[in-house]
Design a protein around this motif. Structure first.
Motif, mmCIF file in Angstrom:
data_model
loop_
_atom_site.group_PDB
_atom_site.id
_atom_site.type_symbol
_atom_site.label_atom_id
_atom_site.label_comp_id
_atom_site.label_asym_id
_atom_site.label_seq_id
_atom_site.Cartn_x
_atom_site.Cartn_y
_atom_site.Cartn_z
ATOM 1 N N HIS A 17 0.823 -1.198 0.000
ATOM 2 C CA HIS A 17 0.000 0.000 0.000
ATOM 3 C C HIS A 17 0.862 1.255 0.000
ATOM 4 O O HIS A 17 0.628 2.188 -0.777
ATOM 5 C CB HIS A 17 -0.925 -0.030 1.225
ATOM 6 N N ARG A 76 2.483 1.682 -3.292
ATOM 7 C CA ARG A 76 1.540 2.047 -4.363
ATOM 8 C C ARG A 76 1.157 3.521 -4.311
ATOM 9 O O ARG A 76 0.811 4.102 -5.340
ATOM 10 C CB ARG A 76 0.282 1.192 -4.259
ATOM 11 N N THR A 77 1.154 4.067 -3.130
ATOM 12 C CA THR A 77 0.703 5.454 -3.008
ATOM 13 C C THR A 77 1.580 6.423 -3.803
ATOM 14 O O THR A 77 1.068 7.120 -4.690
ATOM 15 C CB THR A 77 0.609 5.850 -1.517
ATOM 16 N N THR A 109 1.325 5.862 -7.517
ATOM 17 C CA THR A 109 0.132 6.390 -8.171
ATOM 18 C C THR A 109 0.428 7.756 -8.774
ATOM 19 O O THR A 109 0.102 8.023 -9.937
ATOM 20 C CB THR A 109 -1.032 6.510 -7.164
ATOM 21 N N SER A 110 1.056 8.577 -7.971
ATOM 22 C CA SER A 110 1.366 9.919 -8.465
ATOM 23 C C SER A 110 2.355 9.849 -9.613
ATOM 24 O O SER A 110 2.192 10.522 -10.638
ATOM 25 C CB SER A 110 1.957 10.767 -7.334
ATOM 26 N N ARG A 142 3.106 7.300 -11.635
ATOM 27 C CA ARG A 142 2.500 6.686 -12.822
ATOM 28 C C ARG A 142 1.552 7.664 -13.505
ATOM 29 O O ARG A 142 1.526 7.805 -14.732
ATOM 30 C CB ARG A 142 1.762 5.420 -12.361
ATOM 31 N N GLY A 143 0.732 8.328 -12.627
ATOM 32 C CA GLY A 143 -0.254 9.273 -13.159
ATOM 33 C C GLY A 143 0.418 10.425 -13.903
ATOM 34 O O GLY A 143 0.092 10.722 -15.068
ATOM 35 N N ALA A 144 1.382 11.057 -13.242
ATOM 36 C CA ALA A 144 2.028 12.225 -13.843
ATOM 37 C C ALA A 144 2.761 11.848 -15.121
ATOM 38 O O ALA A 144 2.615 12.502 -16.162
ATOM 39 C CB ALA A 144 2.990 12.829 -12.827
ATOM 40 N N GLY A 199 2.315 9.270 -17.014
ATOM 41 C CA GLY A 199 1.405 8.857 -18.064
ATOM 42 C C GLY A 199 0.805 10.045 -18.796
ATOM 43 O O GLY A 199 0.697 10.064 -20.029
ATOM 44 N N LEU A 200 0.432 11.039 -18.007
ATOM 45 C CA LEU A 200 -0.173 12.215 -18.625
ATOM 46 C C LEU A 200 0.838 12.924 -19.504
ATOM 47 O O LEU A 200 0.523 13.340 -20.626
ATOM 48 C CB LEU A 200 -0.692 13.166 -17.545
ATOM 49 N N SER A 256 1.530 11.127 -22.708
ATOM 50 C CA SER A 256 0.392 11.063 -23.640
ATOM 51 C C SER A 256 0.330 12.273 -24.556
ATOM 52 O O SER A 256 -0.358 12.265 -25.571
ATOM 53 C CB SER A 256 -0.911 10.986 -22.848
ATOM 54 N N LYS A 265 -1.023 15.001 -23.756
ATOM 55 C CA LYS A 265 -2.227 15.790 -23.523
ATOM 56 C C LYS A 265 -1.928 17.082 -22.769
ATOM 57 O O LYS A 265 -2.791 17.939 -22.635
ATOM 58 C CB LYS A 265 -3.247 14.969 -22.698
ATOM 59 N N ILE A 266 -0.750 17.136 -22.199
ATOM 60 C CA ILE A 266 -0.431 18.340 -21.434
ATOM 61 C C ILE A 266 0.540 19.225 -22.211
ATOM 62 O O ILE A 266 0.859 20.320 -21.820
ATOM 63 C CB ILE A 266 0.161 17.954 -20.063
ATOM 64 N N VAL A 276 4.626 -1.216 -10.918
ATOM 65 C CA VAL A 276 3.263 -1.526 -10.459
ATOM 66 C C VAL A 276 3.001 -3.018 -10.560
ATOM 67 O O VAL A 276 2.518 -3.650 -9.619
ATOM 68 C CB VAL A 276 2.217 -0.757 -11.299
ATOM 69 N N LEU A 331 2.770 -9.156 -4.073
ATOM 70 C CA LEU A 331 1.650 -9.287 -3.157
ATOM 71 C C LEU A 331 0.854 -10.555 -3.465
ATOM 72 O O LEU A 331 0.510 -11.332 -2.577
ATOM 73 C CB LEU A 331 0.753 -8.050 -3.280
ATOM 74 N N VAL A 360 -2.759 14.673 -9.572
ATOM 75 C CA VAL A 360 -2.633 13.879 -10.805
ATOM 76 C C VAL A 360 -3.997 13.419 -11.282
ATOM 77 O O VAL A 360 -4.307 13.457 -12.477
ATOM 78 C CB VAL A 360 -1.690 12.664 -10.562
ATOM 79 N N PRO A 364 -2.116 1.966 -8.307
ATOM 80 C CA PRO A 364 -2.116 3.134 -9.203
ATOM 81 C C PRO A 364 -3.120 2.981 -10.351
ATOM 82 O O PRO A 364 -3.355 1.887 -10.818
ATOM 83 C CB PRO A 364 -0.687 3.179 -9.744
ATOM 84 N N PRO A 372 -3.765 6.944 -15.833
ATOM 85 C CA PRO A 372 -4.264 8.319 -15.946
ATOM 86 C C PRO A 372 -5.016 8.577 -17.245
ATOM 87 O O PRO A 372 -5.842 9.466 -17.329
ATOM 88 C CB PRO A 372 -2.987 9.179 -15.874
#
Lengths: 574, 125
Positions: free
Chosen positions: A351, A354-355, A358-359, A361-363, A365-366, A369, A371-372, A394, A401, B18, B108, B111
């Protein structure tokens, strides 16, 4: 027939007793015979004496008669007067004493002759007294002498007869004495032999028993030591659940003394939530001899706290020496606690990992892409690498796990009737895009079969194998995905035309983080845990997985699943 | 896709940012952000979002408690809630579903598809 000490002792004593009795009887009879012999000798002697005496008396009478006949002096008559009554007495005595028929006959011959002689003598005396001269009495005298001869002769025969009888008796006595001696000798020798034999048997038997006893003591000592030394509780249960035997380990593990719990029912110590499970398992164990059920349940201690134990049961009801179910209970409280802590740790760590991921992977990925905003090619390339690797991270955390949970048994397979062919097709569909991107053809031959399995996990397994196969296939290559029904199982195979796996690595590839060589699937984004997870899933379905390969030609991964999968009782309970 | 307003409740600032960036730039939606359950409930009442993305593991008032509060508040009771969590296992999923969430999304998240996943879970489109 093998004689035991008891038998030998009984036989020995009985024989000894018998022999004693025989000896007693023989002694008694012997004594009686001796007495009889003595009596007989006396008897015979008496008769002999009487017979001689008779003759002697008759001689006296003869002498008296003749003397008086010749001389005429009355003095000569005295012996006659004395002898005559004596003779009668002797005759009467002889008549009473003589038993022998021959001698009786002789006596009956003798008696009248004696009487006649006496009469003759009396008559002679009378004639002399009447005045006749000796010369006139010559005939009488002659008659008297003849009679006397007869008497002497008969008496002589009677004597001889008595001697003969004595001899016969003596011989008889000798004979019976010899017999007795013989019997006693034989008896004694057999007694000695028999007793020796008995002694031999007794000693041999006793030695054997001692040996057995010693061996038993040894064995008992050894096993007692084993059981007492065992850190697990060893129980013997009756079909009712009564604890026939509880090993001393119960004191160390639960806090009871074995004598305090022996005889009580084991189910009264089991946690209420585990009762149902335990009862079912016990029932199963009783039905199937030797059936061992690994089971975890809680046992209550004297302070009402519980400890987890892992039970292994063995049905030994058919063993005449035991007639019980033998239970081995291992205290797994700490182990379970450790596992729980490990679970928790892995959970928490996953956990926590992963926290931030998340940020990231998210950042990333964006950014990647577009898109930004747009990036120059090199920057774009770097972003792609970053995204790919955070994806890989990930997946790695997920796999770790997953694997850890499967190993600790925390994850139960949700098995139900599954059409394996459908799952195969679904997995193939899932991988189709990846296959197309790598220019690899998927050749699928599903098998029409229903299995008792967890569909999601089967999907995971097939996808994983297909993904590996695609990664290792050359461009334009084909991956064959087939199923084959066997008598008791089904074999699903994934075959690729890649560069193959060396023989010495065919086993180790199923272990965690193993590389076949430098350029392996990890390079292509694998986590290194895929095959370990797949193997765990297959084994949890009671199946086998293995790889076959020819270097340079390709590899085949084969999964064999049994048609009738057995459920462990842990699963049945969940 | 219509313009949607999504309330994101998560104690992690970066994740909120994000997620918001994703929903705004990829799906073209507008977002509200709350860093705690309490703040989230207030914003939900005021902002009347179309959906709430709710983190499960939060200090103080956690995801389940927040959900209960939202449900029992008439102003927010009918706003659909989607759980977002790093702890995802088959059994956990069930548990969350039982609590009354529409769906459980895992962290995760991707996005590029977060908005699609939300739309699919809530039957939008």
């Amino acid at each position: 027939m093998r004689w035991s000490a008891e038998r030998a002792i009984v036989a020995g004593f009985t024989t000894a007793l018998l022999l004693l009795v025989i000896v007693g009887i023989l002694s008694y009879r012997n004594t009686k015979k001796m007495r009889e012999a003595t009596d007989f000798v006396q008897h015979t002697r008496g008769i002999l004496d009487d017979t001689r005496e008779l003759v002697s008396q008759m001689k006296d009478i003869e002498t008296a008669g003749r003397g008086f006949a010749i001389v005429g002096d009355r003095q000569f008559l005295r012996p006659f007067v004395a002898a005559e009554p004596r003779v009668q007495v002797i005759l009467a005595r002889l008549n009473a004493e003589i038993q022998d028929p021959l001698n009786r006959q002789l006596l009956s011959e003798l008696t009248p002759v004696v009487q006649k002689k006496i009469e003759a003598t009396r008559s002679l005396i009378a004639r002399r007294e009447s005045g006749m001269l000796p010369a006139e009495l010559v005939d009488d005298l002659q008659v008297g002498r003849d009679l006397m001869d007869h008497i002497r002769e008969t008496a002589g025969r009677m004597e001889m007869r008595e001697f003969q009888l004595l001899q016969e008796r003596a011989l008889q006595a000798d004979e019976s004495e010899r017999q007795v001696a013989y019997i006693l000798q034989v008896g004694s020798i057999s007694a000695v032999l028999f007793l020796s034999l008995a002694l031999f048997v007794i000693f041999r038997d006793l030695r054997e028993r001692n040996r057995i006893e010693a061996a038993l003591r040894n064995a008992e000592h050894r096993f007692r030591a084993l059981i007492q030394g065992s850190s697990d509780i060893v129980l013997m249960l009756a079909p009712t659940g009564e604890m026939l035997f509880v090993s001393p380990a119960v004191e160390r593990i639960l806090g009871y003394r074995s004598q305090d719990v022996q005889g009580k029912n084991v189910f009264s110590y089991i946690h209420p939530d585990d009762q149902h499970l335990a009862q079912d398992a016990f029932r199963n164990t009783l039905t199937v001899p030797g059936f061992a059920v690994p089971l975890q349940l809680r046992l209550r201690g004297p302070d009402s706290s519980y400890r987890w134990v892992e039970i292994l049961a063995n049905n030994l009801m058919s063993d005449p020496g035991l007639k019980a179910v033998v239970i081995n209970a291992r205290d797994v409280t700490e182990r379970l606690e450790l596992e729980r802590l490990k679970d928790e740790f892995v959970s928490v760590v996953s956990h926590e990992l992963r926290t931030p991921l998340t940020s990231i992977r998210g950042a990333l990925g964006l950014l990647a892409s577009g898109k930004i905003g747009d990036f120059p090619d090199k920057a774009q390339r770097m972003l792609e690498i970053a995204v790919n690797n955070s994806d890989r991270l990930v997946r790695l955390i997920n796999d770790i796990l997953d694997l850890e949970r499967m190993e600790s048994g925390r994850v139960s397979m949700h098995k139900r009737a599954v059409a394996i062919g459908d799952v195969m097709l679904q997995a193939a569909d899932l991988m189709r895009a990846m296959a197309e991107k790598s220019n690899v053809r998927l050749d699928v031959h599903p098998v029409e079969l229903e299995l008792h399995a967890d569909p999601d996990r089967m999907m995971q397994t097939f996808s994983n194998l297909l993904s590996n196969a695609i990664k290792f296939s050359p461009e334009g290559g084909t991956v064959r995905f087939t199923g084959e029904v066997k008598p008791n199982s089904v074999i699903v195979a994934v075959q690729d035309e890649g560069r193959g796996i060396p023989a010495e690595k065919l086993q180790s590839i199923f272990e965690r983080f193993q590389q076949v060589d430098v350029s392996d699937s990890r390079e292509k984004g694998g986590t290194g845990l895929g095959l370990a997870i797949v193997r765990m899933i297959v084994e949890q379905h009671g199946g086998k997985i293995w790889a076959e390969s020819v270097l340079g030609q390709g590899s085949t991964f084969l999964v064999e699943l049994p048609l009738a999968t057995g459920e462990s009782s842990a699963e049945a309970a969940s | 896709m219509h313009d949607r307003k999504i309330l994101i409740i998560d104690d992690e600032d970066d994740i909120r940012e994000v997620a918001a960036m994703s929903l705004e730039t990829v799906s073209g939606w507008s977002t509200l952000q709350a860093r705690s359950g309490e703040e989230g409930i207030l914003l939900a009442e005021q902002g009347r979002p179309d959906a709430i993305v709710l983190d499960v593991m939060m200090p103080d008032v956690d995801g389940s408690a927040t959900l209960q509060a939202l449900r029992s508040n008439p102003a927010t009771a009918d706003i659909p809630v989607i759980f977002l969590t790093a702890k995802v296992q088959g059994s956990d999923r069930k548990k969350f579903a039982e609590l009354g969430a529409y769906a459980v999304l895992s962290k995760p998240f991707d996005p590029l598809t977060l908005g699609d996943q939300i739309a699919e879970a809530l039957g939008w489109k």
